[in-house]
Scaffold this motif. Structure first.
Motif, PDB file in Angstrom:
ATOM      1  N   THR A 226       0.660  -1.107  -0.090  1.00 42.28           N
ATOM      2  CA  THR A 226      -0.060   0.013  -0.080  1.00 42.28           C
ATOM      3  C   THR A 226       0.825   1.202  -0.022  1.00 42.28           C
ATOM      4  O   THR A 226       0.444   2.443  -0.836  1.00 42.28           O
ATOM      5  CB  THR A 226      -0.936   0.202   1.208  1.00 42.28           C
ATOM      6  OG1 THR A 226      -1.766  -1.440   1.264  1.00 42.28           O
ATOM      7  CG2 THR A 226      -2.064   1.233   1.099  1.00 42.28           C
TER       8      THR A 226
ATOM      9  N   ARG B 193      -8.415  -4.601   2.583  1.00 45.34           N
ATOM     10  CA  ARG B 193      -7.486  -3.973   1.540  1.00 45.34           C
ATOM     11  C   ARG B 193      -8.159  -2.230   1.171  1.00 45.34           C
ATOM     12  O   ARG B 193      -7.405  -1.353   1.492  1.00 45.34           O
ATOM     13  CB  ARG B 193      -7.377  -4.827   0.397  1.00 45.34           C
ATOM     14  CG  ARG B 193      -6.701  -4.236  -0.895  1.00 45.34           C
ATOM     15  CD  ARG B 193      -5.103  -4.097  -0.601  1.00 45.34           C
ATOM     16  NE  ARG B 193      -4.293  -3.391  -1.652  1.00 45.34           N
ATOM     17  CZ  ARG B 193      -3.074  -3.172  -1.522  1.00 45.34           C
ATOM     18  NH1 ARG B 193      -2.448  -3.115  -0.492  1.00 45.34           N
ATOM     19  NH2 ARG B 193      -2.412  -2.634  -2.910  1.00 45.34           N
TER      20      ARG B 193
ATOM     21  N   ALA C 119      -3.938   3.469  -6.196  1.00 44.47           N
ATOM     22  CA  ALA C 119      -4.711   3.232  -4.825  1.00 44.47           C
ATOM     23  C   ALA C 119      -6.052   3.438  -5.405  1.00 44.47           C
ATOM     24  O   ALA C 119      -7.025   2.676  -5.003  1.00 44.47           O
ATOM     25  CB  ALA C 119      -4.227   4.078  -3.844  1.00 44.47           C
TER      26      ALA C 119
ATOM     27  N   GLN D 206      -7.058  -0.087   3.802  1.00 42.50           N
ATOM     28  CA  GLN D 206      -5.746   0.409   3.613  1.00 42.50           C
ATOM     29  C   GLN D 206      -5.735   1.422   2.553  1.00 42.50           C
ATOM     30  O   GLN D 206      -4.988   2.384   2.642  1.00 42.50           O
ATOM     31  CB  GLN D 206      -4.747  -0.866   3.450  1.00 42.50           C
ATOM     32  CG  GLN D 206      -4.707  -1.970   4.338  1.00 42.50           C
ATOM     33  CD  GLN D 206      -3.905  -3.074   3.875  1.00 42.50           C
ATOM     34  OE1 GLN D 206      -3.829  -3.275   2.602  1.00 42.50           O
ATOM     35  NE2 GLN D 206      -3.525  -3.817   4.840  1.00 42.50           N
ATOM     36  N   LEU D 207      -6.377   1.087   1.562  1.00 39.27           N
ATOM     37  CA  LEU D 207      -6.317   2.019   0.547  1.00 39.27           C
ATOM     38  C   LEU D 207      -7.144   3.668   0.842  1.00 39.27           C
ATOM     39  O   LEU D 207      -6.426   4.550   0.378  1.00 39.27           O
ATOM     40  CB  LEU D 207      -6.974   1.612  -0.778  1.00 39.27           C
ATOM     41  CG  LEU D 207      -6.383   0.253  -1.430  1.00 39.27           C
ATOM     42  CD1 LEU D 207      -7.092  -0.401  -2.427  1.00 39.27           C
ATOM     43  CD2 LEU D 207      -5.093   0.794  -2.039  1.00 39.27           C
TER      44      LEU D 207
ATOM     45  N   LEU E 158      -4.482   5.432   2.911  1.00 39.93           N
ATOM     46  CA  LEU E 158      -3.480   5.974   2.073  1.00 39.93           C
ATOM     47  C   LEU E 158      -3.837   7.240   1.312  1.00 39.93           C
ATOM     48  O   LEU E 158      -3.269   8.338   1.460  1.00 39.93           O
ATOM     49  CB  LEU E 158      -2.997   5.030   0.855  1.00 39.93           C
ATOM     50  CG  LEU E 158      -1.933   5.327  -0.033  1.00 39.93           C
ATOM     51  CD1 LEU E 158      -0.662   4.538  -0.174  1.00 39.93           C
ATOM     52  CD2 LEU E 158      -2.261   5.656  -1.335  1.00 39.93           C
TER      53      LEU E 158
END
Length: 65
Positions: A5, A40, A13, A43-44, A47
């Motif tokens: 990531t 996931r 992303a 996390q994206l 970010l």
């Protein structure tokens, strides 16, 4: 293989996140995949949010606002 990531560019992303959302909306994920995809996606999102916040701060600093 998915990149870590923190190594992704913002645009990468965002594209991956859009793909996950599309799969979920179309019901293409089984329950095991869904859990992995949700993690996931978190996390994206983190970010993207972090990058936007940092960019906003830099722009404000440059503009003196």
């Amino acid at each position: 293989m998915k990149a870590k990531t923190e190594e992704l560019k913002y645009e990468e992303a965002l594209l991956e996140l859009e793909g996950i959302v599309r799969q979920m909306e179309q019901g293409q994920s089984d329950i095991d995949q869904l859990t992995t995809q949700l993690k996931r996606a978190q996390q994206l999102l983190a970010l993207c949010r972090d990058r936007l916040t940092k960019t906003d701060a830099e722009v404000k600093k440059l503009l003196g606002t």
